[in-house]
Design a protein around this motif. Structure first.
Motif, PDB file in Angstrom:
ATOM      1  N   UNK A  49       0.328  -1.280  -0.431  1.00 50.92           N
ATOM      2  CA  UNK A  49      -0.200   0.035  -0.100  1.00 50.92           C
ATOM      3  C   UNK A  49       0.578   1.356  -0.020  1.00 50.92           C
ATOM      4  N   UNK A  50       0.772   1.806  -0.877  1.00 51.74           N
ATOM      5  CA  UNK A  50       1.228   3.730  -0.695  1.00 51.74           C
ATOM      6  C   UNK A  50       2.001   3.607  -1.670  1.00 51.74           C
ATOM      7  N   UNK A  51       2.136   2.986  -2.543  1.00 46.25           N
ATOM      8  CA  UNK A  51       3.579   3.163  -3.711  1.00 46.25           C
ATOM      9  C   UNK A  51       3.316   4.167  -4.705  1.00 46.25           C
TER      10      UNK A  51
ATOM     11  N   UNK B 209      -1.086   1.508  19.449  1.00 47.71           N
ATOM     12  CA  UNK B 209      -1.733   3.213  18.057  1.00 47.71           C
ATOM     13  C   UNK B 209      -2.797   2.272  17.900  1.00 47.71           C
TER      14      UNK B 209
ATOM     15  N   UNK C 134      -0.870  -3.934  12.038  1.00 42.41           N
ATOM     16  CA  UNK C 134       0.320  -3.641  10.832  1.00 42.41           C
ATOM     17  C   UNK C 134       0.979  -5.734  10.391  1.00 42.41           C
TER      18      UNK C 134
ATOM     19  N   UNK D   8       4.048  -6.176  10.563  1.00 46.41           N
ATOM     20  CA  UNK D   8       5.592  -6.112  10.938  1.00 46.41           C
ATOM     21  C   UNK D   8       5.724  -6.775  11.932  1.00 46.41           C
TER      22      UNK D   8
ATOM     23  N   UNK E  81       9.003  -7.298  14.890  1.00 48.27           N
ATOM     24  CA  UNK E  81       9.228  -6.377  15.769  1.00 48.27           C
ATOM     25  C   UNK E  81       9.587  -7.938  17.166  1.00 48.27           C
TER      26      UNK E  81
ATOM     27  N   UNK F 118       9.599  -0.408  10.644  1.00 48.89           N
ATOM     28  CA  UNK F 118       8.233  -0.688   9.286  1.00 48.89           C
ATOM     29  C   UNK F 118       6.874  -0.554  10.301  1.00 48.89           C
ATOM     30  N   UNK F 119       6.861  -0.917  11.721  1.00 53.49           N
ATOM     31  CA  UNK F 119       5.937  -0.797  12.411  1.00 53.49           C
ATOM     32  C   UNK F 119       5.766   0.731  12.249  1.00 53.49           C
TER      33      UNK F 119
ATOM     34  N   UNK G 155       3.974   2.015   9.151  1.00 51.34           N
ATOM     35  CA  UNK G 155       2.918   1.505   9.255  1.00 51.34           C
ATOM     36  C   UNK G 155       1.493   2.496  10.167  1.00 51.34           C
ATOM     37  N   UNK G 156       2.097   2.566  11.978  1.00 49.70           N
ATOM     38  CA  UNK G 156       0.607   2.917  11.866  1.00 49.70           C
ATOM     39  C   UNK G 156       1.035   4.208  12.073  1.00 49.70           C
TER      40      UNK G 156
ATOM     41  N   UNK H 224       1.863   6.095   6.338  1.00 45.68           N
ATOM     42  CA  UNK H 224       1.540   5.107   5.127  1.00 45.68           C
ATOM     43  C   UNK H 224       2.187   3.635   5.227  1.00 45.68           C
ATOM     44  N   UNK H 225       2.139   2.970   4.621  1.00 46.05           N
ATOM     45  CA  UNK H 225       3.467   1.361   4.853  1.00 46.05           C
ATOM     46  C   UNK H 225       4.920   1.927   3.869  1.00 46.05           C
ATOM     47  N   UNK H 226       4.687   2.682   2.678  1.00 46.65           N
ATOM     48  CA  UNK H 226       5.181   2.996   1.438  1.00 46.65           C
ATOM     49  C   UNK H 226       6.128   4.287   2.199  1.00 46.65           C
TER      50      UNK H 226
ATOM     51  N   UNK I 220       9.796   3.499   3.155  1.00 49.61           N
ATOM     52  CA  UNK I 220      10.162   1.997   3.595  1.00 49.61           C
ATOM     53  C   UNK I 220      10.897   1.131   3.896  1.00 49.61           C
TER      54      UNK I 220
END
Ligand SMILES: Nc1ncnc2c1ncn2[C@@H]1O[C@H](COP(=O)(O)OP(=O)(O)OP(=O)(O)O)[C@@H](O)[C@H]1O
Ligand SMILES: Nc1ncnc2c1ncn2[C@@H]1O[C@H](COP(=O)(O)OP(=O)(O)OP(=O)(O)O)[C@@H](O)[C@H]1O
Ligand SMILES: [Mg+2]
Ligand SMILES: [Mg+2]
Lengths: 485, 388, 370, 309
Positions: free
Chosen positions: B46-48, C29, C330, C332, C336, D104-105, D108-109, D112-114, D218
């Motif tokens: 997502x978000x690319x 979160x 998420x 990940x 983590x 990464x976490x 995303x939190x 956006x993930x990218x 990312x």
């Protein structure tokens, strides 16, 4: 333990290995912290948080193991920690002039711009002293300064020490060499097992009295006089003109010729660093022979490796116990198996034999009175003496034909020493050829049937028990007789 | 089968989630049945701003009328939906309108996750499972075979058997695109816009699909600016996930005089846009052409246009078909003619813009009419005769 | 046995602490109930939807997640063992990733280019992966033993070389799969069915031969390490190289052997991936299983049993983590948790100090350094 | 031709700074005797935090915040390896894994993930005189940090060899016990170096997200931290060597890219993958030729224990 040191005196501190001499001095220097007790300087009790405080109070120390940074130059080493600066910049020019002033004042000659690792040991020793003096040390502690020096260098050093004393400095030095202690020091403090046992004036004592004080009453009087055992068996080791180089390019063994017969104990006497270590390593396959010939248990000495040595029947009690003899992180029983891990009762074919190993270990722990006799304990959890017993037990249990033992009793208590000595005698009786390398001349004299004296990688003297002459051996250890070979 | 509440609804206590559908179903009004559609996106995630975002737009924004915020779905306003539709689709009949659809999107961390992720969606009881990207082809194939009663949409690839020959399954619709046709048009535009006569192409890894973009692009440039085609600089970054690499490659091209660069390089392409943006800020007259989605929003001042690949439309159409009960398997190929590829509105100004756009539009008609056969590979390109 | 259990305590506590920290992270979160639900979903995803299974009785609901967990666990067991075996010989193999890449490619090539009956084809493909991985690791071993190049540096370099050569050359060049009609396919050609690991539960689940193979390999490594003379010598060489040499053990040879075995294990991880689920070299290995192996090995105390348990645990988390996405949590998290657990394990001495009750348990039983 | 060289120079200068800073960070830490395989993680922390900070403050300030983040992560490494004498490679790898997954976490939190939203990039400096001179103008139009990257190695070299603190640093990496006997605190020196290394690695990361790009992406730093380790070893743990090695790697990369556009025929002969592998291969080759032991600080990786000899 309590010890008073007077201003402007030359005090020697003597004691057996592990008596606590270095520890005491490290406490004085602020490197170790006393659990209890005080240091009183000029009448005031003080606490040193770190060497910085000690240095500030005018205490300087030259450590038993050199504390120099090999990749830095002499002057950098000397000024490290109190560098002259200009605008935040290291002012090397001022450093040179200041350090050379110090050198001049105390009569040292040093190449200040040389990297320390290019210097000889003697010069490094001087750098250490300059380092302390440059910091304004009034009290100078020298921990075994002569252990690695040539007699010439030792002479130089003591001249310096006297000079310092004349300039009002206090010098404390530690040594095992009673002769030099007697000739140099004014007062001598004797330590045993972490306690001060005596303080004597140098003029009022003798070497044997000192020795008695050091080792305690248990060993007063002359050592048990051993009868001479003439060699009974064939030659197990015959070495001719062995030469060995070491990593830094110098020669460690420079033409050593010696024989060991079955059923005799051959001692190697010498001051530390005269080739003893390399000799042991060559004979156990740990080090490549440079040149020379020899046969060990009937086969050539060249191309020996540790595995081959063990196969021929060589056992080895190395000097550096925790590095060479035992594997830290393994249990006692695993360490007992080490070296014979592929042989019964430790293995069956390619598989380990746990039952055999456990039984054998228990037997040995009992026989050698290792405490606690727990085969599963991590070996580093044993005390040093008990570790050594494990090593000796393991090496003798292999029923060797040739045994190389180096410093076998260092750090052991008296009963353990006696035990190890009697084991070595038993081995001799069994017809084993024993090569005993020890820095402790007393030990060499006590056990050996024959003695070779090593000096700078050469044999400077050979003695057979009936003609043992402690004084002459001592002279040879310091280089007399070199070139006669 | 069971119906689950929307994936991220925090109001739903966990216990309720495991309720069997038998209880939930009678509560549902039978007419406005909500369809659940699952989508597995490939590694780009997502978000690319490009490939996967196009797919997500088709499912979430267009088909479901929702947007994804902080891990949950909220309704998207009609304005937001409208703004997300590129001009070439505004006149689509029937117009894009949200359907009673619940999206469920799963992102993948590695290729071996595609298959379980698809299967997870099937197990969750979605009515249609979408695999986005040719990387998912083997996984869609396997899962579709294992779940013959579930429906699948594979975007950007047809099904290929073990010998890599196309075949079909009764429960899988595939959609592929004629990227070369869209690339042809942006290439033509690039040829017209370039002042220096040097244009560039930045690809990601040297895989066939990107070669297809390059071939179409080259053909387009050749058509409007034959000289620029001979000097066209095409560079592959070697990755799809290294923005910095894309930027460095583009900088190099700009330094060598390229003033229009087309990128088809995933995340690396964002780096290309970055480089062009910086060059523009430093006073150079340079443009970049985006890919897949309309990337104008990334850097409005330098994105000349974007080669649109309407994954969004393909997914929206399939979703609508499903909602209307018309979903059928089969292979769909979308080209210029079908409105499946195209180029985004040109929002920047340059001299002769109107004229240039006119020419490009004319070319579009010629491609649609079949007069121009746009090459799809290097081999076809060599035999391609440009007729301006 | 209790001794071994005690030495596992810091690892267990580290993992628990990591789980707690990540739980708090989700709660912060999102919210508390999501956090609780997320972990539950992760569990379902890893070991099966037990409630739903009890309801429906559909075995696939258990078999499928378990198959995925087993697949991940197999990879982690092998890379974890790879790192652990090197550790035992006193070497830090950061290169499992590169060794896995070359191993995966080798098995894909053998699987696709040679036609053989299954009984020979599968072992041959595994062997090819193991040999290639071993060869790749031996480069690092050779540099270390002959030139003194620290294996950490050389294996990092070798990872890059492997990825560059395989992903950017072989997999997109000479070994690329070609599809008719200009279609795009990722990676190398599909392997023959004879080279594919049989699925143990037919089509219900992806559970395949890879997991039993990994377990068997773990058993083999355990036997080798703890029961054979060679393994004993290797450990001695790792823990005390000087003492080992004095005892007649050829330290260099043991180190080279261990490194080769380490590389072979990582290479086999590549084979498990290719022969078990991917059926081709997939263009690039997106997940850093080789690096995961470091975490698995250290959390598992570098011991085959510990590694296996840790790998299975994290295999479950990894496979189940996907399900967290159903809640919008998420993707990940499993990584983590794993990273934090490793960090806490790195503070092993802190744990030991906190826990020290027995004096005879020396605090210095640490990871051997090279 | 000039154009090609100019492109090459520009490209090198644009890509090198992040690598140079990170490499210097590695050198600083390792010269003090603390192995720093956590550079990658520290860079990631720096890059992420700088980009996030830049959303709410001027970018130059955000860069400093990013550096602090790098140091914060380094302090975890310091705590474990200096205070608790943990294995330094292990604790470094641990922070890498944590930074990778944690980044990464958080991404995303929070976003956006990218990647993060775009931020205001660090301004690029137009050097007045050389701007119009062919070739030389490649030196212009870089962010200020790029020029810092050209100067810093020399400053670092000067500090290391011409200041008291440099002398102590060199000493503590070679023989910590000698330093301790002079009343200097080994832990303090090592802490300083580790934190300084973290600041520099964080700066390297911040360069990536605030100067090279205008957001945190990312994958940042995508292995650049490991490349910095290679450059550090290649440069024999010296600041100038690090500078040379990092520049060489950046140049090699720029050359590869330049070749693809200027001489595409070459790629037909030498596959791209070979060129990508080249810097790493060369590092290996060089290490194989010179051996490594000679140049590494003697006490590197050895935890310092106060009361041991
Ligand atoms: N850091 C330490 N922790 C615990 N015990 C120590 C430590 N350092 C030394 N010891 C022990 O303290 C005792 C005294 O050691 P010390 O080094 O002071 O002896 P020494 O008299 O200088 O001997 P030598 O003549 O061999 O130098 C020895 O038993 C030694 O093992
Ligand atoms: N690292 C350790 N952890 C726990 N206990 C230890 C450790 N080292 C030694 N011990 C225990 O402390 C006791 C004393 O050890 P130490 O080495 O000081 O003995 P010692 O008095 O020097 O004896 P020896 O004369 O045999 O060397 C030993 O019995 C041993 O079990
Ligand atoms: Mg001493
Ligand atoms: Mg297929």
């Amino acid at each position: 333990m309590s010890l008073d040191i007077g201003a402007g005196e030359l005090l020697a501190l003597v004691g057996e290995n592990g008596a606590g001499k270095s520890s005491l001095m490290n406490v004085l220097y602020g490197l170790y912290h006393p659990d209890e007790g005080d240091i009183v300087l000029d009448g005031k009790p003080i606490r040193f948080k770190s060497p910085r405080d000690a240095i500030a109070r005018g205490i300087g120390m030259v450590h038993q193991h050199f504390m120099l940074v090999p990749t830095l130059t002499v002057v950098e080493n000397v000024v490290l920690g109190r560098e002259p600066q200009r605008w935040g910049r290291l002012d090397l020019e001022r450093a040179y002039s200041e350090v050379s002033a110090t050198c001049q004042r105390f009569g040292f000659q040093l190449d200040l711009r040389a990297r320390v690792d290019t210097l000889t040991v003697g010069s490094q020793q001087k750098v250490e002293i300059v380092k302390a003096l440059h910091r304004g040390a009034k009290v100078l502690i020298l921990d075994e300064p002569t252990a690695v020096l040539t007699p010439q260098e030792s002479e130089d050093l003591f001249r310096v020490a006297r000079g310092l004393k004349d300039q009002g400095h206090t010098v404390v030095f530690i040594s095992h060499k009673l002769r030099e202690v007697l000739s140099v020091a004014e007062r001598i403090a004797v330590m045993r097992r972490g306690k001060l046992v005596a303080e004597v004036k140098a003029k009022e004592t003798t070497a044997s009295e000192l020795a008695n004080l050091m080792v305690g009453d248990a060993r007063t009087g002359p050592a048990v006089v051993e009868p001479y055992h003439p060699p009974t068996g064939a030659v197990v080791l015959s070495a001719r003109d062995l030469k060995v180089g070491v990593e830094d390019g110098s020669t460690a063994l420079n033409g050593v010729t010696l024989d060991v017969h079955a059923g005799e104990i051959v001692g190697i006497a010498g001051v530390d660093g005269n080739g003893q270590r390399e000799l042991a390593e060559v004979l156990t396959g740990l080090r490549k022979l440079g040149s020379g010939e020899g046969s060990l248990l009937g086969k050539p000495l060249a191309n020996l490796n540790p595995h081959e040595a063990r196969r021929r029947g060589v056992s080895h009690v190395p000097e550096d116990r925790l590095r060479r003899a035992v594997v830290k992180g393994m249990s006692v029983e695993e360490n007992v198996a080490l070296g014979r891990q592929g042989l019964p009762p430790f293995a069956k074919g390619p598989w380990l034999d746990f039952k055999g190993r456990r039984e054998r270990t228990k037997k040995l722990l009992g026989a050698y009175d290792v405490r606690p006799p727990d085969p599963l304990l991590a070996v580093q959890a044993l005390s040093g003496g008990n570790q050594q017993k494990v090593v000796v037990a393991r090496e003798l249990d292999a029923e060797p034909k040739f045994l190389v033992v180096v410093q076998p009793t260092r750090g052991l208590d008296i009963s353990a020493v006696a035990q190890v000595h009697s084991r070595l005698r038993e081995e001799r009786a069994r017809g084993v050829g024993v090569l005993l390398i020890s820095l402790d001349l007393e030990e060499v004299l006590t056990l050996s049937d024959r003695i070779y004296v090593l000096f700078e990688g050469r044999v400077t003297g050979t003695f057979t028990r009936p003609e043992f002459d402690e004084r002459e051996i001592g002279r040879r250890m310091l280089g007399a007789g070199a070139g006669h070979e | 089968k069971k119906e689950e509440p929307p994936p991220a609804a925090p109001a739903t206590p966990p216990a309720q989630q495991q309720q069997p559908q038998a209880e939930a179903k009678p509560a549902e009004p039978p007419k406005a049945k909500t369809h659940k559609i699952g989508l597995v996106v490939d590694l780009g995630g997502r978000g690319d701003h490009s490939f996967n975002d196009a797919a997500l737009r088709g499912l979430e924004t267009w088909a479901a009328g929702k947007k994804y915020e902080g891990g949950q779905y909220v309704a998207a306003s009609p304005e937001e939906i409208k703004a997300s539709i590129t001009s070439d689709l505004t006149n689509l009949q029937p117009p894009i309108t949200p359907q009673p659809i619940e999206p469920q999107v799963i992102q993948s961390k590695s290729p071996e996750d595609y298959e379980p992720n698809l299967q997870l969606l099937v197990d969750q009881g979605v009515d249609l499972t979408i695999g986005n990207g040719f990387l998912l082809e083997p996984a869609v194939e396997t899962v579709a075979k294992a779940n013959p009663n579930a429906k699948f949409l594979l975007v950007d690839s047809v099904l290929l058997d073990a010998e890599n020959k196309p075949y079909s399954l009764p429960n899988v619709r595939t959609v592929t695109f004629k990227e070369n046709e869209g690339s042809f048009l942006v290439g033509a535009l690039a040829g017209l816009v370039s002042k220096t006569g040097k244009v560039g192409f930045v690809g990601g890894m040297e895989v066939p699909i990107i070669k297809k973009f390059e071939a179409g692009y080259r053909a387009g440039v050749k058509t409007t600016n034959p000289k620029a085609e001979t000097g066209l600089m095409a560079v592959y970054t070697g990755s799809f996930n290294n923005v910095a690499a894309g930027k460095q490659v583009a900088q190099d091209l700009i330094k060598k005089g390229a003033d229009v660069i087309f990128q088809a390089a995933g995340a690396d392409g964002l780096g290309v846009i970055q480089a062009v943006k910086e060059a523009k800020a430093a006073g150079k007259n340079v443009y970049v052409i985006g890919v897949d989605s309309d990337q104008s929003h990334v850097a409005p001042e330098v994105v000349l246009t974007s080669m649109l690949k309407h994954l969004d439309l393909a997914i929206y159409t399939a979703s609508r078909d499903l909602a209307e009960g018309k979903f059928a398997a089969g292979d769909v190929t979308l080209g210029l003619k079908e409105g499946g590829v195209g180029y985004a509105d040109v929002r920047v100004d340059f001299p002769g813009k109107a004229e240039a756009l006119q020419k490009v539009e004319a070319l579009r008609q010629r491609v649609i009419s079949g007069e121009i056969q746009v090459p799809a590979s290097k081999e076809e390109l060599s035999s391609f005769k440009a007729t301006p | 046995m209790s001794e071994r259990l005690r030495s596992a305590v810091p690892s267990i506590l580290s993992v628990l602490l990591a789980l707690v920290v990540c739980w708090v992270a989700i709660a912060l979160t999102r919210d508390l109930s999501t956090a609780a639900e997320a972990y539950l979903q992760m569990l379902y995803g890893g070991i099966g939807q037990i409630p739903k299974y009890l309801e429906t009785g559909s075995g696939a609901l258990l078999a499928r997640p378990l198959g995925e967990s087993a697949g991940k666990a197999a990879l982690l067991i092998l890379t974890g063992l790879s790192v652990a075996v090197a550790f035992k010989a006193g070497l830090f193999n950061i290169g499992a990733q590169g060794q896995m890449v070359v191993g995966a490619l080798a098995s894909a090539v053998v699987g696709a280019q040679i036609a053989l009956p299954s009984v020979v084809h599968i072992p041959l493909a595994i062997l090819a992966a193991a040999v290639t991985g071993a060869a790749w690791a031996l480069i690092a071993a050779a540099l270390k033993l002959w030139r003194g190049v620290h294996e950490v540096i050389s294996t990092i370099m070798l990872n890059w070389v492997a990825v560059s050569l395989v992903d950017n050359w072989l997999a997109v060049g000479p070994l690329r799969a070609v599809a008719s009609g200009g279609h795009s396919v990722a990676g190398t050609a599909e392997i023959h069915p004879t080279a594919q690991f049989p699925r143990l539960l037919a089509d219900i689940s992806r559970l395949n031969l890879g997991f039993p193979v990994a377990l068997a390999v773990a058993l083999f490594v355990w036997l080798w390490l703890t029961r054979t003379r060679r393994g004993f010598e290797t450990q001695a060489a790792g823990l005390g190289p000087d003492a080992a040499r004095a005892a007649g053990i050829s330290v260099k040879q043991r180190a080279a052997e261990a490194m080769a075995l380490s590389g072979a294990l990582a290479g086999m991880a590549g084979a498990v991936l290719v022969l078990g689920t991917e059926y081709r070299y997939p263009g690039s290995l997106a997940a850093p299983y080789g690096f995961d192996g470091i975490a698995i090995s250290l959390i598992g105390n570098n011991n085959p049993l510990g590694v296996t348990i840790t790998a299975i645990f994290f295999g479950i988390l990894r496979a189940g983590g996907t399900r967290m996405q159903l809640l919008g949590v998420h993707k990940s998290f499993p990584e983590l948790i794993q990273g934090l657990a490793l960090l806490f394990v790195a503070g092993r001495l802190v744990w030991l100090t906190l826990l020290r009750k027995r004096k005879s348990q020396p605090a210095s039983t640490e990871v051997p350094r090279a | 031709m000039l154009e090609i060289l100019e492109a090459l120079l520009f490209s090198t200068l644009d890509a090198a700074p992040a690598l140079i800073f990170a490499t210097l960070g590695g050198v600083l830490s390792e010269r003090a005797g603390v192995v720093n395989v956590g550079v990658e993680g520290q860079m990631r922390a720096g890059a992420f935090v700088a980009a996030v900070a830049a959303l709410s403050m001027p970018t130059p300030l955000a860069v400093i915040v990013g550096m602090v983040a790098g140091a914060a992560l380094a302090s975890v490494h310091g705590y474990l390896s200096i205070r608790w004498r943990s294995d330094q490679v292990v604790s470094g790898m641990a922070i890498n894994l944590v930074a990778l997954a944690g980044g990464t976490f958080l991404l995303e939190a929070l976003f956006s993930p990218n990647g993060t939203p775009p931020i205001e990039q660090l301004p690029r400096w137009q050097l007045p005189l050389i701007q119009d001179i062919p070739l030389l103008r490649a030196l212009s139009d870089h962010p200020g940090l790029a020029y810092l990257a050209l100067v810093l190695p020399f400053v670092f070299h000067a500090v290391l060899h011409h200041t008291p603190i440099g002398l102590r640093l060199r000493a503590v990496g070679e023989k910590p016990h000698a330093v301790a006997t002079l009343g200097l605190s080994v832990p303090l020196l090592r802490w300083g170096a580790v934190l300084g290394g973290g600041l520099l690695a964080g700066l390297g990361g911040a360069v990536l997200s605030t100067a090279v790009l205008d957001r945190f992406e990312q994958h940042t730093p995508a292995g650049l931290g490991f490349m910095a380790l290679a450059a550090m070893v290649f440069g024999r743990w010296t600041p100038l060597g690090a500078f040379g090695a990092a520049s060489f790697f950046a140049f090699g990369n720029a050359l590869r890219i330049g070749l693809a556009s200027s001489a595409p025929e070459i790629l037909d002969v030498i596959p791209q993958g070979f060129l990508l592998a080249l810097p790493y291969f060369l590092t290996l080759l060089l290490l194989a030729i010179q051996g490594q032991r000679s140049s590494a600080p003697a006490a590197l990786g050895t935890p310092y224990e106060q009361e041991s000899r």
